[in-house]
Design a protein around this motif. Structure first.
Motif, mmCIF file in Angstrom:
data_model
loop_
_atom_site.group_PDB
_atom_site.id
_atom_site.type_symbol
_atom_site.label_atom_id
_atom_site.label_comp_id
_atom_site.label_asym_id
_atom_site.label_seq_id
_atom_site.Cartn_x
_atom_site.Cartn_y
_atom_site.Cartn_z
ATOM 1 N N VAL A 269 -32.170 -15.638 -19.347
ATOM 2 C CA VAL A 269 -31.147 -15.779 -18.313
ATOM 3 C C VAL A 269 -31.087 -17.235 -17.872
ATOM 4 O O VAL A 269 -32.115 -17.853 -17.577
ATOM 5 C CB VAL A 269 -31.456 -14.875 -17.100
ATOM 6 N N GLN A 270 -29.883 -17.798 -17.847
ATOM 7 C CA GLN A 270 -29.689 -19.141 -17.309
ATOM 8 C C GLN A 270 -29.554 -18.993 -15.797
ATOM 9 O O GLN A 270 -28.567 -18.468 -15.305
ATOM 10 C CB GLN A 270 -28.448 -19.782 -17.914
ATOM 11 N N PHE A 271 -30.558 -19.467 -15.083
ATOM 12 C CA PHE A 271 -30.647 -19.238 -13.634
ATOM 13 C C PHE A 271 -30.600 -20.559 -12.895
ATOM 14 O O PHE A 271 -31.199 -21.556 -13.314
ATOM 15 C CB PHE A 271 -31.942 -18.507 -13.291
ATOM 16 N N SER A 272 -29.919 -20.534 -11.738
ATOM 17 C CA SER A 272 -29.950 -21.699 -10.856
ATOM 18 C C SER A 272 -29.671 -21.270 -9.424
ATOM 19 O O SER A 272 -28.913 -20.328 -9.181
ATOM 20 C CB SER A 272 -28.906 -22.743 -11.281
ATOM 21 N N PHE A 273 -30.284 -21.978 -8.495
ATOM 22 C CA PHE A 273 -29.871 -21.904 -7.103
ATOM 23 C C PHE A 273 -28.754 -22.915 -6.879
ATOM 24 O O PHE A 273 -28.698 -23.966 -7.528
ATOM 25 C CB PHE A 273 -31.026 -22.244 -6.164
ATOM 26 N N CYS A 274 -27.854 -22.590 -5.959
ATOM 27 C CA CYS A 274 -26.835 -23.546 -5.552
ATOM 28 C C CYS A 274 -26.996 -23.862 -4.070
ATOM 29 O O CYS A 274 -27.666 -23.130 -3.331
ATOM 30 C CB CYS A 274 -25.432 -23.021 -5.832
#
Length: 397
Positions: free
Chosen positions: A121-126
């Motif tokens: 999964v390509q995960f990021s916080f914004c």
């Protein structure tokens, strides 16, 4: 003691300056984004179970890519089920991008984040708080909820991911919310907005990838997607209210409008528009209920109707005007959504669909207590003090 209070004063002044300057520079760099009028098939969900059943089914059957942005994903059973689904699809070589607000999803564990990444999964916080305007950036949240499956099916509305949205929080009870499933031309605009937010968070530009924008046939419901960024939302709401001729129904969990927006409501009532405001009787955050009450007396004096929904928690963000135009999305009718949060709404002009929304709101009114002058006049001294304090901090609630 004098030094202690001096330090407190300096901190207080610094926080105000930080917020004001952060807001100033934010407004300077923001440009209004707009999407054209589209035609899609739109379905309305008002319970978390039906939404999750539909969304999870689409995720399970995704073939190419899944793009999801939520403000909140909790650390509980339903959230874990959701995240496991995403990990399973990533292991099946489906592209999965998951974008979460850093403050809203603060309870997501480092262990789970690592599991997501390990699965592909390509995960990021914004909207990660950052200098130089740390106070402002802590408050400037990405409040959007967007899901796009294979570029063909999109979701937008008020639900996040967590057990309370299934009515499993005993303090809040059954959860009432309004969320949309969109199939048709409008999905490309949800996809574009997600990828713009993804680019801002990760620096990866996937907006030019045609694979994420498959050709879509037009549906039967005319609508437009409206993103806002802590600016421009007030104008959107004012345009809706100014255009009203006979009726306005506003459903919101947090009724804390700006002075300009509130005056427009009173002006609408003055010219003979029937105004109905639905808010929850229960509160899911401290002081938000108290911050709304000072607006009730002027509303009642102007001939408006105010209802407090008691059958669980009312979290819907919806406006219906004259049975001719409807706004549903992520934006609350409050100062945080107006002047801080990044939101996304859908404005619909299809009469049969609007009739469905309006009928749903009238049923919500049936499960609400009408606010009266007697109720307002019999508030305790403690309650009134809470309201005074809530008004002082209303911009940040």
């Amino acid at each position: 003691m004098a030094i202690f209070f001096l330090v407190l004063l300096i901190i207080f002044i610094w926080m105000i300056v930080d917020y004001k300057l952060g807001r100033f520079f934010h407004i300077r760099r923001m440009k209004k984004r707009s999407y054209p009028t589209r035609k899609s098939d739109i379905a309305l969900f008002i319970t978390g179970q039906k939404l999750y059943d539909d969304l999870f089914y689409e995720i399970k059957n995704a073939k190419k890519h899944i793009h999801i942005l939520f403000y909140i994903v909790k650390d509980d059973n339903i959230s874990n089920t959701f995240l496991e689904l995403l990990m399973d699809k990533a292991k099946q070589d489906v592209e999965v991008r998951l974008l979460l607000d850093r403050i809203g999803s603060v309870n997501l564990t480092k262990l789970m984040i690592q599991k997501l990444k390990d699965s592909g999964v390509q995960f990021s916080f914004c909207h990660v708080p950052k200098l130089p305007f740390i106070v402002y950036s802590i408050n400037e949240r990405n409040h959007r909820k967007i899901a796009v499956i294979d570029g063909k099916t999109g979701y937008v509305g008020g639900f996040n991911i967590g057990k309370e949205y299934l009515g499993q929080d005993p303090k809040l009870g059954d959860w009432r919310d309004y969320h949309l499933r969109i199939v048709g031309e409008g999905v490309q605009d949800l996809q574009t907005q997600f990828l713009q937010d993804w680019k801002k968070a990760t620096k990866e530009n996937a907006l030019d990838n045609d694979a994420y924008f498959p050709q879509q046939l037009p549906g039967k419901h005319e609508h437009s997607i409206v993103p806002t960024h802590g600016v421009f939302l007030q104008d959107v709401f004012i345009d809706l209210i100014r255009g009203a001729k006979s009726e306005i129904i506003i459903g919101t969990p947090y009724f804390i409008p700006s002075r300009k927006l509130f005056n427009e409501i009173l002006q609408a009532a003055k010219r003979g528009v029937n105004v109905h405001v639905i808010v929850p009787m229960r509160a899911d955050h401290p002081f938000v209920k108290e911050a709304a009450i000072p607006y009730f007396k002027p509303l009642l004096q102007a001939g408006c109707n105010v209802y407090r929904y008691y059958y669980g928690f009312f979290h819907a963000k919806v406006i219906v005007v004259d049975g001719e135009i409807c706004d549903i999305g992520t934006a609350n009718f409050d100062k945080r959504s107006l002047f801080l949060n990044h939101e996304i709404n859908c404005i619909i002009t299809d009469r049969p669909f609007i009739d469905e929304v309006r009928e749903s709101l009238l049923r919500d009114i049936d499960f609400s207590e009408k606010v009266t002058m007697d109720f307002l006049q019999n508030r305790s001294i403690l309650q009134r003090l809470k309201e005074v304090f809530s008004k002082l901090i209303s911009k940040l609630l």
